[in-house]
Write an enzyme that holds these catalytic residues in place. Structure first.
Site, mmCIF file in Angstrom:
data_model
loop_
_atom_site.group_PDB
_atom_site.id
_atom_site.type_symbol
_atom_site.label_atom_id
_atom_site.label_comp_id
_atom_site.label_asym_id
_atom_site.label_seq_id
_atom_site.Cartn_x
_atom_site.Cartn_y
_atom_site.Cartn_z
ATOM 1 N N ASP A 59 0.839 -1.199 0.000
ATOM 2 C CA ASP A 59 0.000 0.000 0.000
ATOM 3 C C ASP A 59 0.879 1.256 0.000
ATOM 4 O O ASP A 59 0.628 2.214 -0.735
ATOM 5 C CB ASP A 59 -0.914 -0.021 1.225
ATOM 6 N N GLU A 131 -1.806 -4.994 -4.081
ATOM 7 C CA GLU A 131 -0.894 -4.248 -3.221
ATOM 8 C C GLU A 131 0.142 -5.177 -2.592
ATOM 9 O O GLU A 131 1.325 -4.820 -2.493
ATOM 10 C CB GLU A 131 -1.681 -3.525 -2.131
#
Length: 243
Positions: A59, A131
């Protein structure tokens, strides 16, 4: 998993990596990035073997890569617009579409129940796996990890970022007008509510926008914000700026 199924799994992952110019000495790292918690839970495995930790890392990698690209390619955008654009680009909706495009859903390991409920097509799971994969790339390539993640994103999804930008610009002409006027002479447009009509619960607001002491557009709507956007759209048209 049996040795045979492990080999089949590894071959599948290696084939995927080749397609996107990626190499992993530690294929287990990529495998972990694509392992959902439903699988570790059903098989009494430590949750750390799922993609959760890699997702946390990925992320941050994703946001930094997109921030770098936006900062370099949208020189006239102010912080607020860059933040809004980045939020749209890194949203689950956008990232899940990227994951689908590269066939990531077919590689995610799910528990039986999650598989039964078509977890591999769920937006949140696809986005998290994407991610986590970026996190795995970052770790695998060590000192070159950020550059490799950045190149992977730009090679495959740069056009999508420009498309997201187009959609935001269309929805937010005020931001476009402000960026344009600041790029010309660092002056901001001024919005003035010139009239209100109708009953309290059903008003129409009339707004004009001024730039360089000249009225460049008018707009009306049921809210002041929308009226300002309409005035900004008219102002852009007056100045010959395309959304």
């Amino acid at each position: 998993m049996s040795t045979s199924s492990e080999n089949d799994r590894n071959e599948l992952l290696v084939e995927f990596l080749k397609k996107y110019d990626l190499k992993f000495k530690n294929i287990n790292l990529l495998n972990q990035a694509l392992c959902h918690t439903s699988y570790t839970n059903e098989n009494n495995l430590d949750v750390s073997l799922s993609y959760e930790r890699l997702e946390f890392l990925g992320d941050a990698v994703l946001k930094l890569c997109i921030s770098k690209f936006l900062y370099n390619d949208f020189e006239n955008y102010q912080e607020g617009t860059l933040t809004k654009l980045r939020a749209e680009v890194v949203s689950d909706k956008c990232i899940a579409l990227w994951a689908k495009r590269i066939g990531l859903g077919e590689l995610i390991i799910l528990g039986k129940n999650e598989k039964k409920h078509k977890g591999a097509t769920k937006e949140s799971i696809l986005a998290c796996a994407f991610e986590a994969m970026l996190g795995a790339i970052f770790l695998e390539y060590k000192s070159k990890g950020l550059d490799k993640a950045y190149n992977f994103l730009m090679d495959n999804f740069k056009d999508d970022i420009f498309e997201v930008n187009k959609n935001i610009k269309f929805l937010n002409p005020k931001a476009v007008l402000q960026e344009f006027t600041q790029s010309v002479n660092h002056k901001l447009p001024e919005y003035i509510t010139v009239k209100e009509e109708g009953k309290e619960h059903d008003k129409v607001f009339y707004v004009e926008v001024k730039y360089n002491n000249e009225i460049i557009g008018h707009g009306s709507a049921k809210s002041i914000k929308e009226a300002q956007q309409n005035a900004a759209r008219a102002g852009l048209e007056y100045l010959g700026v395309k959304l």
